[in-house]
Scaffold this motif. Structure first.
Motif, PDB file in Angstrom:
ATOM      1  N   PHE A 149       8.641 -12.430  -6.135  1.00 32.01           N
ATOM      2  CA  PHE A 149       9.936 -11.715  -6.015  1.00 32.01           C
ATOM      3  C   PHE A 149      10.625 -11.550  -4.839  1.00 32.01           C
ATOM      4  O   PHE A 149      10.064 -11.598  -3.573  1.00 32.01           O
ATOM      5  N   GLY A 150      11.945 -11.393  -4.840  1.00 35.01           N
ATOM      6  CA  GLY A 150      12.713 -10.940  -3.788  1.00 35.01           C
ATOM      7  C   GLY A 150      12.618  -9.496  -3.404  1.00 35.01           C
ATOM      8  O   GLY A 150      11.890  -8.752  -4.250  1.00 35.01           O
ATOM      9  N   GLU A 151      13.105  -8.910  -2.654  1.00 28.52           N
ATOM     10  CA  GLU A 151      13.381  -7.488  -2.191  1.00 28.52           C
ATOM     11  C   GLU A 151      14.113  -6.825  -3.089  1.00 28.52           C
ATOM     12  O   GLU A 151      14.248  -5.413  -3.102  1.00 28.52           O
ATOM     13  N   ASP A 211       4.950  -2.459  -2.355  1.00 26.32           N
ATOM     14  CA  ASP A 211       5.424  -1.351  -1.448  1.00 26.32           C
ATOM     15  C   ASP A 211       6.703  -0.812  -1.267  1.00 26.32           C
ATOM     16  O   ASP A 211       7.454  -1.448  -1.991  1.00 26.32           O
ATOM     17  N   PRO A 212       6.759   0.400  -1.076  1.00 25.74           N
ATOM     18  CA  PRO A 212       8.175   1.199  -1.230  1.00 25.74           C
ATOM     19  C   PRO A 212       9.242   0.247  -0.612  1.00 25.74           C
ATOM     20  O   PRO A 212       9.167  -0.247   0.513  1.00 25.74           O
ATOM     21  N   GLY A 213      10.303   0.120  -1.451  1.00 24.98           N
ATOM     22  CA  GLY A 213      11.485  -0.628  -0.869  1.00 24.98           C
ATOM     23  C   GLY A 213      11.546  -2.216  -1.037  1.00 24.98           C
ATOM     24  O   GLY A 213      12.259  -2.937  -0.439  1.00 24.98           O
ATOM     25  N   LYS A 214      10.174  -2.700  -1.437  1.00 23.92           N
ATOM     26  CA  LYS A 214       9.894  -4.143  -1.607  1.00 23.92           C
ATOM     27  C   LYS A 214       9.840  -4.626  -3.061  1.00 23.92           C
ATOM     28  O   LYS A 214       9.580  -3.738  -3.886  1.00 23.92           O
ATOM     29  N   GLY A 215       9.739  -5.985  -3.359  1.00 20.87           N
ATOM     30  CA  GLY A 215       9.417  -6.239  -4.495  1.00 20.87           C
ATOM     31  C   GLY A 215       8.053  -6.522  -4.684  1.00 20.87           C
ATOM     32  O   GLY A 215       7.173  -6.544  -3.801  1.00 20.87           O
ATOM     33  N   PRO A 216       7.496  -6.648  -5.952  1.00 19.70           N
ATOM     34  CA  PRO A 216       6.223  -6.924  -6.262  1.00 19.70           C
ATOM     35  C   PRO A 216       5.491  -8.106  -5.538  1.00 19.70           C
ATOM     36  O   PRO A 216       6.378  -9.011  -5.403  1.00 19.70           O
ATOM     37  N   GLU A 217       4.220  -7.963  -5.043  1.00 18.79           N
ATOM     38  CA  GLU A 217       3.694  -8.927  -4.668  1.00 18.79           C
ATOM     39  C   GLU A 217       2.578  -9.592  -5.368  1.00 18.79           C
ATOM     40  O   GLU A 217       1.661  -8.463  -5.541  1.00 18.79           O
ATOM     41  N   PHE A 218       2.406 -10.891  -5.797  1.00 21.03           N
ATOM     42  CA  PHE A 218       1.214 -11.237  -6.567  1.00 21.03           C
ATOM     43  C   PHE A 218      -0.014 -11.002  -5.891  1.00 21.03           C
ATOM     44  O   PHE A 218      -0.136 -11.302  -5.057  1.00 21.03           O
ATOM     45  N   LEU A 219      -0.871 -10.573  -6.643  1.00 26.86           N
ATOM     46  CA  LEU A 219      -2.411 -10.379  -6.095  1.00 26.86           C
ATOM     47  C   LEU A 219      -3.436 -11.454  -7.120  1.00 26.86           C
ATOM     48  O   LEU A 219      -3.954 -12.296  -6.514  1.00 26.86           O
ATOM     49  N   PHE A 220      -3.369 -11.229  -8.493  1.00 26.22           N
ATOM     50  CA  PHE A 220      -4.408 -11.881  -9.134  1.00 26.22           C
ATOM     51  C   PHE A 220      -3.650 -12.559 -10.438  1.00 26.22           C
ATOM     52  O   PHE A 220      -2.833 -11.758 -11.153  1.00 26.22           O
ATOM     53  N   THR A 221      -4.251 -13.451 -11.249  1.00 28.43           N
ATOM     54  CA  THR A 221      -4.081 -13.971 -12.444  1.00 28.43           C
ATOM     55  C   THR A 221      -5.621 -14.176 -13.144  1.00 28.43           C
ATOM     56  O   THR A 221      -6.361 -14.910 -12.509  1.00 28.43           O
ATOM     57  N   LEU A 222      -5.267 -13.523 -14.300  1.00 25.71           N
ATOM     58  CA  LEU A 222      -6.643 -13.599 -15.112  1.00 25.71           C
ATOM     59  C   LEU A 222      -6.218 -14.335 -16.452  1.00 25.71           C
ATOM     60  O   LEU A 222      -5.229 -13.629 -17.094  1.00 25.71           O
ATOM     61  N   LEU A 237       0.687  -2.844  -9.902  1.00 26.99           N
ATOM     62  CA  LEU A 237       1.473  -3.063 -11.249  1.00 26.99           C
ATOM     63  C   LEU A 237       0.495  -4.165 -11.921  1.00 26.99           C
ATOM     64  O   LEU A 237       0.128  -5.051 -11.458  1.00 26.99           O
ATOM     65  N   CYS A 238       0.286  -3.787 -13.198  1.00 27.94           N
ATOM     66  CA  CYS A 238      -0.167  -4.892 -14.162  1.00 27.94           C
ATOM     67  C   CYS A 238       0.978  -5.500 -15.184  1.00 27.94           C
ATOM     68  O   CYS A 238       1.724  -4.833 -15.454  1.00 27.94           O
ATOM     69  N   ALA A 239       0.604  -6.617 -15.468  1.00 25.31           N
ATOM     70  CA  ALA A 239       1.643  -7.367 -16.240  1.00 25.31           C
ATOM     71  C   ALA A 239       0.943  -8.575 -17.292  1.00 25.31           C
ATOM     72  O   ALA A 239      -0.092  -8.946 -16.647  1.00 25.31           O
ATOM     73  N   VAL A 240       1.397  -8.524 -18.402  1.00 25.46           N
ATOM     74  CA  VAL A 240       0.970  -9.700 -19.292  1.00 25.46           C
ATOM     75  C   VAL A 240       2.166 -10.705 -19.517  1.00 25.46           C
ATOM     76  O   VAL A 240       3.309 -10.308 -19.412  1.00 25.46           O
ATOM     77  N   GLN A 241       1.580 -11.618 -19.735  1.00 24.66           N
ATOM     78  CA  GLN A 241       2.662 -12.921 -20.329  1.00 24.66           C
ATOM     79  C   GLN A 241       2.274 -13.628 -21.556  1.00 24.66           C
ATOM     80  O   GLN A 241       0.936 -13.671 -21.878  1.00 24.66           O
ATOM     81  N   ALA A 242       3.206 -13.285 -22.448  1.00 26.76           N
ATOM     82  CA  ALA A 242       3.081 -13.958 -23.802  1.00 26.76           C
ATOM     83  C   ALA A 242       4.138 -15.004 -24.034  1.00 26.76           C
ATOM     84  O   ALA A 242       5.064 -14.823 -23.214  1.00 26.76           O
TER      85      ALA A 242
END
Lengths: 115, 116
Positions: free
Chosen positions: A106-108, B39-50, B87-92
Motif C-alpha cells: 500500500f501507498g500512504e 500505523d496512524p497516517g500510513k497505509g497498511p503494511e503486510f504481515l502474513f498470508t495463510l 487488519l485482517c483480510a480475505v481474498q476470494a
C-alpha cells in the motif's frame, strides 16, 4: 526499491467538484487496486486493474472511476463529490499474476476532505 | 457476500502481557487470509498470508493461525512499538469480469495499544 507513491497526499474539495488521484506502483508490479478507508466502514474495495484492464469493481456508484496506463501507473476519479466521499484513498500494487493470491503493498494514501 | 469480523475493536495491554486478536470470516472459495498492520497516517503494511486451515506463520512476537472459520493473531510479550491497528483480510475470486480477478475484503481492525 521505491514503494507505492500516491499524489496528492492531502486535498480539500467542495461538493459537486471532481477529483483525480494518482498512483505509481512498485516497479515491476502490474496489478493496482484502490481502496477507500473511512472510520465507519473501514477499508472498502473500489477497483482493481491489471495490464490496463479493470478486472474487478466494488460496490461504489459510477461517480467513481479509474484507469491504468501502459506503465502500470493508475488514476482514479471521483465526479460530483459528496460529503460522504471524504476518506483516505489507498492504492496498492501487487506482483501477483492473475488468479494467484498475493500480498498487497500500500501507498500512504490520499486524504480527501469534501466541504 | 464475503464477511470479515474482527474482535475486539480495541485492546489495551501492558508491556509483556500476551494476548490474541480474532478474525472470523465467511467467504466462498478462500484463496488466502492476510494480516496487515496499520500505523496512524500510513497505509497498511503486510504481515502474513495463510492459505489453508492448520497453517501457522510467525514473525518476531507475532504468530498467525488459521482454521476453517477464523484466524488468530497471537502477540507474545508485546512492546509499545507493537501498538497499531491490525487488519485482517480475505481474498476470494472477484465477481468482476476477467479470469483471475480478485479483491480483498477487510475487517474493521483491532486497535492495539501497548502500555509501557
Amino acid at each position: 526499491k521505491a514503494g507505492v507513491t500516491q499524489t496528492p497526499r492531502y486535498l480539500i474539495k467542495t461538493r459537486g467538484q471532481q477529483v483525480t488521484l494518482s498512483c505509481s506502483p512498485i516497479s515491476g508490479h502490474r496489478s493496482v487496486s484502490w481502496y477507500q478507508q473511512t472510520p465507519g466502514q473501514g477499508l472498502q474495495f473500489l477497483f482493481e486493474y491489471f495490464s490496463e484492464t479493470q478486472r474487478n469493481k466494488g460496490n461504489f456508484p459510477g461517480r467513481f472511476s479509474g484507469r491504468q496506463f501502459s506503465n502500470s501507473r493508475s488514476e482514479m476519479n471521483v465526479s460530483t463529490l459528496e460529503l460522504g466521499d471524504s476518506a483516505l484513498y489507498l492504492c496498492a500494487s501487487s506482483l501477483a499474476p492473475g488468479g494467484q493470491p498475493g500480498e498487497l503493498f500500500f501507498g500512504e494514501g490520499s486524504r480527501l476532505t469534501v466541504l | 457476500e464475503d464477511q470479515v469480523t474482527q474482535s475486539p475493536e480495541a485492546l489495551r495491554l501492558q508491556e509483556g502481557e500476551s494476548s490474541s486478536l480474532n478474525c472470523s470470516y465467511t467467504v466462498s472459495g478462500l484463496r488466502g487470509l492476510f494480516w496487515y498492520r496499520q500505523d496512524p497516517g500510513k497505509g497498511p503494511e503486510f504481515l502474513f498470508t495463510l492459505y489453508s486451515a492448520g497453517e501457522e506463520k510467525e514473525k518476531e512476537r507475532l504468530k498467525a493461525t488459521l482454521t476453517k472459520k477464523e484466524s488468530f493473531l497471537h502477540i507474545t510479550a508485546p512492546k509499545p512499538e507493537d501498538s497499531a491497528t491490525y487488519l485482517c483480510a480475505v481474498q476470494a475470486p472477484g465477481e468482476g469480469s476477467g479470469a483471475g480477478s480478485y479483491q480483498l475484503t477487510f475487517g474493521k481492525g483491532t486497535k492495539l495499544s501497548v502500555i509501557p
